[in-house]
Design an enzyme around this catalytic site. Sequence first.
Site, PDB file in Angstrom:
ATOM      1  N   ALA A  11       0.825  -1.205   0.000  1.00 46.80           N
ATOM      2  CA  ALA A  11       0.000   0.000   0.000  1.00 46.80           C
ATOM      3  C   ALA A  11       0.858   1.253   0.000  1.00 46.80           C
ATOM      4  CB  ALA A  11      -0.944  -0.022   1.204  1.00 46.80           C
ATOM      5  N   PHE A 112      18.133  17.797 -10.521  1.00 47.63           N
ATOM      6  CA  PHE A 112      18.591  16.583  -9.849  1.00 47.63           C
ATOM      7  C   PHE A 112      19.735  16.001 -10.672  1.00 47.63           C
ATOM      8  CE2 PHE A 112      16.025  13.972  -6.581  1.00 47.63           C
ATOM      9  CZ  PHE A 112      15.809  15.090  -5.781  1.00 47.63           C
ATOM     10  N   ASP A 206      10.208  -8.689   0.732  1.00 44.08           N
ATOM     11  CA  ASP A 206       9.413  -9.932   0.805  1.00 44.08           C
ATOM     12  C   ASP A 206       8.825 -10.329  -0.549  1.00 44.08           C
ATOM     13  OD1 ASP A 206       9.836  -9.504   3.503  1.00 44.08           O
ATOM     14  OD2 ASP A 206       7.809  -8.768   3.879  1.00 44.08           O
ATOM     15  N   GLN A 225      21.659   0.646  -5.514  1.00 39.93           N
ATOM     16  CA  GLN A 225      22.077   2.053  -5.502  1.00 39.93           C
ATOM     17  C   GLN A 225      22.603   2.489  -4.140  1.00 39.93           C
ATOM     18  OE1 GLN A 225      19.288   5.646  -6.261  1.00 39.93           O
ATOM     19  NE2 GLN A 225      20.741   5.546  -7.949  1.00 39.93           N
ATOM     20  N   HIS A 227      23.374   5.796  -2.183  1.00 40.08           N
ATOM     21  CA  HIS A 227      23.087   7.228  -2.270  1.00 40.08           C
ATOM     22  C   HIS A 227      24.275   8.001  -1.702  1.00 40.08           C
ATOM     23  CE1 HIS A 227      21.115  11.088  -1.790  1.00 40.08           C
ATOM     24  NE2 HIS A 227      20.061  10.614  -2.447  1.00 40.08           N
ATOM     25  N   LEU A 237      18.733   9.271   5.150  1.00 40.31           N
ATOM     26  CA  LEU A 237      18.937   9.988   3.887  1.00 40.31           C
ATOM     27  C   LEU A 237      18.927  11.507   4.053  1.00 40.31           C
ATOM     28  CD1 LEU A 237      19.073   9.489   0.733  1.00 40.31           C
ATOM     29  CD2 LEU A 237      16.705  10.235   0.741  1.00 40.31           C
ATOM     30  N   THR A 239      18.392  14.279   1.280  1.00 42.57           N
ATOM     31  CA  THR A 239      17.953  14.252  -0.121  1.00 42.57           C
ATOM     32  C   THR A 239      18.942  14.878  -1.101  1.00 42.57           C
ATOM     33  OG1 THR A 239      16.271  15.024  -1.660  1.00 42.57           O
ATOM     34  CG2 THR A 239      16.605  16.388   0.256  1.00 42.57           C
ATOM     35  N   GLU A 240      18.904  14.312  -2.328  1.00 39.33           N
ATOM     36  CA  GLU A 240      19.662  14.902  -3.435  1.00 39.33           C
ATOM     37  C   GLU A 240      19.189  16.339  -3.698  1.00 39.33           C
ATOM     38  OE1 GLU A 240      20.446  12.135  -6.522  1.00 39.33           O
ATOM     39  OE2 GLU A 240      20.144  13.625  -8.088  1.00 39.33           O
ATOM     40  N   ARG A 271      24.279   9.413  -9.314  1.00 40.44           N
ATOM     41  CA  ARG A 271      24.524   8.954  -7.944  1.00 40.44           C
ATOM     42  C   ARG A 271      25.655   7.933  -7.855  1.00 40.44           C
ATOM     43  NH1 ARG A 271      18.377   8.317  -5.557  1.00 40.44           N
ATOM     44  NH2 ARG A 271      17.991  10.549  -5.477  1.00 40.44           N
ATOM     45  N   HIS A 335      20.620   2.276  -0.653  1.00 41.56           N
ATOM     46  CA  HIS A 335      19.428   3.115  -0.761  1.00 41.56           C
ATOM     47  C   HIS A 335      18.303   2.495  -1.592  1.00 41.56           C
ATOM     48  CE1 HIS A 335      17.073   6.761  -1.054  1.00 41.56           C
ATOM     49  NE2 HIS A 335      17.244   6.851  -2.361  1.00 41.56           N
ATOM     50  N   ARG A 370      19.760   4.346 -11.073  1.00 38.02           N
ATOM     51  CA  ARG A 370      18.521   5.128 -11.146  1.00 38.02           C
ATOM     52  C   ARG A 370      18.816   6.615 -10.987  1.00 38.02           C
ATOM     53  NH1 ARG A 370      14.918   7.341  -7.237  1.00 38.02           N
ATOM     54  NH2 ARG A 370      15.963   6.396  -5.449  1.00 38.02           N
ATOM     55  N   LEU A 376       9.777   7.579  -7.791  1.00 42.05           N
ATOM     56  CA  LEU A 376       8.389   7.958  -7.498  1.00 42.05           C
ATOM     57  C   LEU A 376       7.587   7.972  -8.800  1.00 42.05           C
ATOM     58  CD1 LEU A 376       8.689  10.780  -4.801  1.00 42.05           C
ATOM     59  CD2 LEU A 376       8.181   8.362  -4.482  1.00 42.05           C
TER      60      LEU A 376
HETATM   61  C1  LIG Z   1      14.520   7.841   2.502  1.00 45.35           C
HETATM   62  C2  LIG Z   1      14.124   7.679   1.058  1.00 45.35           C
HETATM   63  C3  LIG Z   1      13.846   8.796   0.293  1.00 45.35           C
HETATM   64  C4  LIG Z   1      13.479   8.655  -1.050  1.00 45.35           C
HETATM   65  N1  LIG Z   1      13.218   9.780  -1.796  1.00 45.35           N
HETATM   66  C5  LIG Z   1      12.858   9.634  -3.097  1.00 45.35           C
HETATM   67  C6  LIG Z   1      12.555  10.771  -3.891  1.00 45.35           C
HETATM   68  O1  LIG Z   1      12.580  11.898  -3.435  1.00 45.35           O
HETATM   69  N2  LIG Z   1      12.210  10.559  -5.185  1.00 45.35           N
HETATM   70  C7  LIG Z   1      12.151   9.316  -5.752  1.00 45.35           C
HETATM   71  O2  LIG Z   1      11.825   9.193  -6.927  1.00 45.35           O
HETATM   72  N3  LIG Z   1      12.400   8.220  -4.997  1.00 45.35           N
HETATM   73  C8  LIG Z   1      12.746   8.345  -3.698  1.00 45.35           C
HETATM   74  N4  LIG Z   1      13.014   7.234  -2.948  1.00 45.35           N
HETATM   75  C9  LIG Z   1      12.644   5.908  -3.476  1.00 45.35           C
HETATM   76  C10 LIG Z   1      11.120   5.751  -3.419  1.00 45.35           C
HETATM   77  O3  LIG Z   1      10.608   6.408  -2.290  1.00 45.35           O
HETATM   78  C11 LIG Z   1      10.698   4.292  -3.351  1.00 45.35           C
HETATM   79  O4  LIG Z   1      11.364   3.562  -4.344  1.00 45.35           O
HETATM   80  C12 LIG Z   1       9.196   4.163  -3.597  1.00 45.35           C
HETATM   81  O5  LIG Z   1       8.474   5.016  -2.742  1.00 45.35           O
HETATM   82  C13 LIG Z   1       8.751   2.729  -3.412  1.00 45.35           C
HETATM   83  O6  LIG Z   1       7.352   2.691  -3.481  1.00 45.35           O
HETATM   84  P1  LIG Z   1       6.574   1.316  -3.588  1.00 45.35           P
HETATM   85  O7  LIG Z   1       5.143   1.654  -3.687  1.00 45.35           O
HETATM   86  O8  LIG Z   1       7.187   0.489  -4.658  1.00 45.35           O
HETATM   87  O9  LIG Z   1       6.895   0.579  -2.199  1.00 45.35           O
HETATM   88  P2  LIG Z   1       6.723   1.057  -0.671  1.00 45.35           P
HETATM   89  O10 LIG Z   1       6.258   2.446  -0.544  1.00 45.35           O
HETATM   90  O11 LIG Z   1       8.002   0.679  -0.005  1.00 45.35           O
HETATM   91  O12 LIG Z   1       5.560   0.134  -0.153  1.00 45.35           O
HETATM   92  C14 LIG Z   1       5.707  -1.258   0.025  1.00 45.35           C
HETATM   93  C15 LIG Z   1       4.417  -1.816   0.557  1.00 45.35           C
HETATM   94  O13 LIG Z   1       4.479  -3.232   0.539  1.00 45.35           O
HETATM   95  C16 LIG Z   1       3.967  -3.736   1.757  1.00 45.35           C
HETATM   96  N5  LIG Z   1       4.571  -5.052   2.001  1.00 45.35           N
HETATM   97  C17 LIG Z   1       5.857  -5.424   1.832  1.00 45.35           C
HETATM   98  N6  LIG Z   1       6.030  -6.712   2.153  1.00 45.35           N
HETATM   99  C18 LIG Z   1       4.810  -7.170   2.534  1.00 45.35           C
HETATM  100  C19 LIG Z   1       4.337  -8.428   2.991  1.00 45.35           C
HETATM  101  N7  LIG Z   1       5.122  -9.500   3.156  1.00 45.35           N
HETATM  102  N8  LIG Z   1       3.023  -8.526   3.306  1.00 45.35           N
HETATM  103  C20 LIG Z   1       2.186  -7.470   3.191  1.00 45.35           C
HETATM  104  N9  LIG Z   1       2.589  -6.258   2.765  1.00 45.35           N
HETATM  105  C21 LIG Z   1       3.887  -6.113   2.436  1.00 45.35           C
HETATM  106  C22 LIG Z   1       4.333  -2.690   2.784  1.00 45.35           C
HETATM  107  O14 LIG Z   1       3.521  -2.779   3.923  1.00 45.35           O
HETATM  108  C23 LIG Z   1       4.084  -1.414   1.983  1.00 45.35           C
HETATM  109  O15 LIG Z   1       2.727  -1.078   2.052  1.00 45.35           O
HETATM  110  C24 LIG Z   1      13.404   7.366  -1.614  1.00 45.35           C
HETATM  111  C25 LIG Z   1      13.697   6.237  -0.848  1.00 45.35           C
HETATM  112  C26 LIG Z   1      14.079   6.396   0.473  1.00 45.35           C
HETATM  113  C27 LIG Z   1      14.459   5.174   1.246  1.00 45.35           C
END
Ligand SMILES: Cc1cc2nc3c(=O)[nH]c(=O)nc-3n(C[C@H](O)[C@H](O)[C@H](O)COP(=O)(O)OP(=O)(O)OC[C@H]3O[C@@H](n4cnc5c(N)ncnc54)[C@H](O)[C@@H]3O)c2cc1C
Length: 552
Positions: A11, A112, A206, A225, A227, A237, A239-240, A271, A335, A370, A376
């Site tokens: 989610a 960026f 997972d 990656q 960072h 982190l 940020t960049e 990066r 990262h 990346r 995002l």
């Molecule tokens: C500190 C930080 C800052 C960042 N800033 C940027 C930025 O400014 N710009 C950019 O482009 N990217 C950025 N990134 C990268 C980016 O935020 C992430 O790659 C992206 O948000 C991942 O989104 P997602 O929806 O794929 O997964 P997530 O948002 O990580 O969500 C994963 C979901 O899976 C669920 N889940 C996982 N395993 C299970 C399981 N076994 N059972 C049930 N549920 C599970 C979790 O509960 C969660 O809801 C950043 C990353 C970090 C760490």
Amino acid sequence: MRNHDILIVGAGLAGIRAAVAAAPDLDVAIVSKVHPVRSHSVAAQGGINAALHPNDSWESHAFDTTKGSGYLGDQDAIEVMCQEGPADILELERLGAIFSRNEQGQIAQRPFGGAGYPRTCYAADRTGHSLLHAMYEQLLKKGVFVYEEWYVLSLIVEDKVCRGVVAMDVRRGELHAIGAKAVIFATGGYGRVYSSSTNAAINTGDGMSMAFRAGTPLMDMEFVQFHPTTLRETGILITEGARGEGGYLLNTLGERFMGRYDSQRMELATRDFVSRCEQQEIEEGRGVDGCVLLDLRHLGRKKILERLPQIRELAISFVGVDPIESPIPVRPGAHYSMGGIRTNAWCETELAGFYAAGECACVSVHGANRLGGNSLLETIVFGRRAGLRATDYARRIKTSPVSPAVLRAAQEKIDRLLKRTSGERIGPLREEVGAAMTEHLGIFRTRKRMEGALEKIREVRKRYENIYLEDRGKIFNAELTNALELGSLIDLAETIVVGAIGREESRGSHYRQDFPNRNDAQWLKHTLIYGSDSGPRIDFTPVTITRFPVPV
Ligand SMILES: Cc1cc2nc3c(=O)[nH]c(=O)nc-3n(C[C@H](O)[C@H](O)[C@H](O)COP(=O)(O)OP(=O)(O)OC[C@H]3O[C@@H](n4cnc5c(N)ncnc54)[C@H](O)[C@@H]3O)c2cc1C
């Protein structure tokens, strides 16, 4: 048994975007091991890319992304992301996401790394917070059923078709089979495979591990990656966006050392490159306590408070430094996972009925490295596409009941674990995996060191078979979920190492001191890691090249 047309696991931004895109007349549900707004997307800081300005173009964005990827990104997928990105950003705005504004009142954009134009849209340095909360409102508005604090353990696959998942209601400790015509994984990254990482404790990969165990290949796992700016000690982190706003990187001599490595792009090189330069400065004795310094003082109080307020708070809280007055000690840190579950540009995997989007997927738009702000964007564009494609599929498929044997087998496994009264505790095993990866699979790699890591991980895997838990309770048994997460981390550590040993060249984030050059003749190809009885098996598949040939 519970049944849905489409079941989304995850989610964060990718998962919620998929749920919102799925057809309203279908029965859609979403599962998350934490409350949706605690998903790691909420922590994203610096921004999200899209070519919005008339002087910019999606083609330039696609070129920068391809070049930044070390030409390993699949250009069909990159084109989709860069072409569809602007409309997706405007859609987010219409759905209520708040963005910082320029003086004309338009969405503000900052430069960026690796980008030929300032195309990163942002909400100060809390972009993920703004986007995830806006999307969560849409999820509620749509009435999507949320399995909140449910932990998914495995995919259900029958007759080579994905039919649902086995999941545990963490609040009650009960296992359930949840049937679905289509399953979308949006389970995020595996940052916690390293002992120090910018990622939250929940980022244990997972979904990638479950897909791998179900026979779906993981692609380009060797590309992790690092960072360039994470805080000393904690690895949190910075940020960049701090460099995008004009921050300098200094060594112990007070020199803006990036000028010696890339006098054009300076701190805004890609990066992978900036991280290597920093590491070289540190290893050659020009670091400051194992770090370099990020200097923001010249930006002035007003700009720091307006554009980087969270960064300032983090630096004050975790290293006792106010960036308005002093430079911040930073170092490269694990990262982001460029690799993941192999999909095509419609998020389809090799398994019928199973889709993946966001950080857990490898579509592949990031290739070997990346660009900041592209992740995002990937979640939003490919989350939407996954929701649409799963809708089409679910409409064509009839539900068939899942065999009860699947649930029984999962229950027996958990019962065996809970009944064991002696063996190893999970904490030290997790530390040993993290330490081996940090020490041997970092920025600079060699075969010898990586083989040492592989041996360690395989030893830990054997010991993992014999773990026992102190907590045998049913309600919120965090030790049990941590044990399951450790299983994922071990799987992924092994696939990362196997991919990294296999790729005998240097490209993007994968730098081999024993093979220091990029070798397009032999290595312009993706690695695929499949599970097999004798451990992970490596295979290869070509890179898709459309409009940007690899320069010779
Ligand atoms: C500190 C930080 C800052 C960042 N800033 C940027 C930025 O400014 N710009 C950019 O482009 N990217 C950025 N990134 C990268 C980016 O935020 C992430 O790659 C992206 O948000 C991942 O989104 P997602 O929806 O794929 O997964 P997530 O948002 O990580 O969500 C994963 C979901 O899976 C669920 N889940 C996982 N395993 C299970 C399981 N076994 N059972 C049930 N549920 C599970 C979790 O509960 C969660 O809801 C950043 C990353 C970090 C760490």
